[in-house]
Design a protein around this motif. Sequence first.
Motif, mmCIF file in Angstrom:
data_model
loop_
_atom_site.group_PDB
_atom_site.id
_atom_site.type_symbol
_atom_site.label_atom_id
_atom_site.label_comp_id
_atom_site.label_asym_id
_atom_site.label_seq_id
_atom_site.Cartn_x
_atom_site.Cartn_y
_atom_site.Cartn_z
ATOM 1 N N ASP A 22 2.316 -15.433 -26.867
ATOM 2 C CA ASP A 22 2.846 -16.715 -26.400
ATOM 3 C C ASP A 22 4.301 -16.794 -26.840
ATOM 4 N N LEU A 23 5.178 -17.171 -25.904
ATOM 5 C CA LEU A 23 6.608 -17.165 -26.190
ATOM 6 C C LEU A 23 7.284 -18.416 -25.650
ATOM 7 N N VAL A 24 8.449 -18.744 -26.270
ATOM 8 C CA VAL A 24 9.318 -19.812 -25.775
ATOM 9 C C VAL A 24 10.744 -19.289 -25.737
ATOM 10 N N ASP A 25 11.571 -19.946 -24.898
ATOM 11 C CA ASP A 25 12.971 -19.521 -24.793
ATOM 12 C C ASP A 25 13.939 -20.485 -25.458
ATOM 13 N N GLY A 26 13.398 -21.551 -26.106
ATOM 14 C CA GLY A 26 14.256 -22.514 -26.776
ATOM 15 C C GLY A 26 14.915 -23.505 -25.850
ATOM 16 N N ARG A 27 14.638 -23.405 -24.552
ATOM 17 C CA ARG A 27 15.213 -24.315 -23.559
ATOM 18 C C ARG A 27 14.113 -24.966 -22.720
ATOM 19 N N GLY A 28 12.929 -25.081 -23.299
ATOM 20 C CA GLY A 28 11.827 -25.757 -22.621
ATOM 21 C C GLY A 28 10.877 -24.848 -21.882
ATOM 22 N N GLY A 29 11.120 -23.559 -21.894
ATOM 23 C CA GLY A 29 10.274 -22.624 -21.161
ATOM 24 C C GLY A 29 9.139 -22.071 -22.010
ATOM 25 N N TRP A 30 7.931 -22.092 -21.445
ATOM 26 C CA TRP A 30 6.750 -21.504 -22.079
ATOM 27 C C TRP A 30 6.334 -20.268 -21.286
ATOM 28 N N PHE A 31 6.016 -19.178 -21.992
ATOM 29 C CA PHE A 31 5.712 -17.914 -21.350
ATOM 30 C C PHE A 31 4.476 -17.273 -21.964
ATOM 31 N N SER A 32 3.827 -16.455 -21.167
ATOM 32 C CA SER A 32 2.749 -15.598 -21.647
ATOM 33 C C SER A 32 3.130 -14.167 -21.298
ATOM 34 N N ALA A 33 2.832 -13.220 -22.187
ATOM 35 C CA ALA A 33 3.259 -11.841 -21.943
ATOM 36 C C ALA A 33 2.240 -10.856 -22.495
ATOM 37 N N GLU A 34 1.955 -9.832 -21.714
ATOM 38 C CA GLU A 34 1.083 -8.750 -22.164
ATOM 39 C C GLU A 34 1.938 -7.616 -22.716
ATOM 40 N N VAL A 35 1.543 -7.106 -23.874
ATOM 41 C CA VAL A 35 2.263 -5.994 -24.489
ATOM 42 C C VAL A 35 1.978 -4.724 -23.696
ATOM 43 N N LYS A 36 3.036 -4.084 -23.194
ATOM 44 C CA LYS A 36 2.904 -2.846 -22.420
ATOM 45 C C LYS A 36 3.223 -1.610 -23.247
ATOM 46 N N ALA A 37 4.102 -1.766 -24.224
ATOM 47 C CA ALA A 37 4.443 -0.671 -25.134
ATOM 48 C C ALA A 37 5.008 -1.296 -26.398
ATOM 49 N N ILE A 38 4.671 -0.713 -27.555
ATOM 50 C CA ILE A 38 5.150 -1.287 -28.805
ATOM 51 C C ILE A 38 5.292 -0.211 -29.864
ATOM 52 N N SER A 39 6.362 -0.304 -30.653
ATOM 53 C CA SER A 39 6.618 0.631 -31.743
ATOM 54 C C SER A 39 7.535 -0.062 -32.740
ATOM 55 N N LYS A 40 7.983 0.657 -33.760
ATOM 56 C CA LYS A 40 8.906 0.082 -34.735
ATOM 57 C C LYS A 40 10.229 -0.315 -34.093
ATOM 58 N N ARG A 41 10.573 0.331 -32.994
ATOM 59 C CA ARG A 41 11.883 0.126 -32.384
ATOM 60 C C ARG A 41 11.869 -0.762 -31.150
ATOM 61 N N GLU A 42 10.692 -0.933 -30.530
ATOM 62 C CA GLU A 42 10.696 -1.608 -29.236
ATOM 63 C C GLU A 42 9.357 -2.263 -28.948
ATOM 64 N N CYS A 43 9.434 -3.386 -28.238
ATOM 65 C CA CYS A 43 8.226 -4.053 -27.751
ATOM 66 C C CYS A 43 8.483 -4.469 -26.306
ATOM 67 N N LEU A 44 7.833 -3.767 -25.366
ATOM 68 C CA LEU A 44 7.988 -4.062 -23.945
ATOM 69 C C LEU A 44 6.865 -4.984 -23.495
ATOM 70 N N LEU A 45 7.244 -6.029 -22.765
ATOM 71 C CA LEU A 45 6.301 -7.047 -22.343
ATOM 72 C C LEU A 45 6.321 -7.207 -20.828
ATOM 73 N N ASP A 46 5.177 -7.585 -20.277
ATOM 74 C CA ASP A 46 5.101 -8.042 -18.891
ATOM 75 C C ASP A 46 4.974 -9.561 -18.956
ATOM 76 N N VAL A 47 6.050 -10.261 -18.632
ATOM 77 C CA VAL A 47 6.188 -11.702 -18.912
ATOM 78 C C VAL A 47 5.886 -12.545 -17.679
ATOM 79 N N THR A 48 5.148 -13.640 -17.911
ATOM 80 C CA THR A 48 4.892 -14.636 -16.878
ATOM 81 C C THR A 48 5.301 -16.006 -17.398
ATOM 82 N N GLU A 49 6.126 -16.713 -16.624
ATOM 83 C CA GLU A 49 6.499 -18.071 -17.018
ATOM 84 C C GLU A 49 5.366 -19.016 -16.665
ATOM 85 N N LEU A 50 4.896 -19.790 -17.649
ATOM 86 C CA LEU A 50 3.777 -20.706 -17.446
ATOM 87 C C LEU A 50 4.229 -22.087 -16.990
ATOM 88 N N ARG A 51 5.236 -22.622 -17.656
ATOM 89 C CA ARG A 51 5.725 -23.956 -17.313
ATOM 90 C C ARG A 51 7.082 -24.163 -17.964
#
Length: 234
Positions: free
Chosen positions: A37-66
């Motif tokens: 669950d994520l926010v952008d600090g400007r009123g946006g709420w998002f949900s994202a599935e982790v597609k790849a993750i490591s010490k250096r990177e976290c790639l997400l498939d993001v969907t804006e909820l509201r």
Amino acid sequence: MQLFYDPDLKSGIHALRDEEARHAFQVLRKRVGDVLDLVDGRGGWFSAEVKAISKRECLLDVTELRREVSRAGHRTTLLVAPTKNIDRFEWILEKATEIGVDRIQPILTHHSERKRIRLDRLNRILESAMKQSLRAWLPELGELLPLQQALEETHLNDLRLLAYLGEKETPLLRNNYQRGDNVSIAVGPEGGFSPEEAALAQSLDYGFVSLGPNRLRTETAAIAAVHTIEQLNW
């Protein structure tokens, strides 16, 4: 709910910013397939599935909820002098964010004992408090300004108030604020505002208000002011 913050969020494949990515991988042990669950600090709420993750990177498939149009039906600006003990000022930022504030403007006054602040560290305090309180709006933090400049730059349509102890018959804040009003309220340092500063504020259409019969520390006064305004808007 564990919230993540990234100001550059958008729908689609997105690389989570470094600090949040490290937290997701090293602290929370997130794995491919987990949903964040994520926010952008400007009123946006998002949900994202982790597609790849490591010490250096976290790639997400993001969907804006509201998207929230605004934090609330009113705007609150807190002008406040940083305290000598920086921990107390950080506490102000944390608690004001949790309760609800739109902008925090640090001010330099005659009795100020702290004349420098680190905006990078203080913005991290705001981000953490926003996530902890499950909010989607990150308060704006201004640079430390001389009192006169800060007062002059207040939004012209705001109700302008100054917490001041120098008057015997100062009305209570709760009796001088109407639900829905955009407001800028100034709180002084240890030692309060000087008579000259109070006169300056009056010349710029700031009215005096009281936060109660007791003399309060700067951090207590700041939070009492923000909480009173938010409570009157519930």
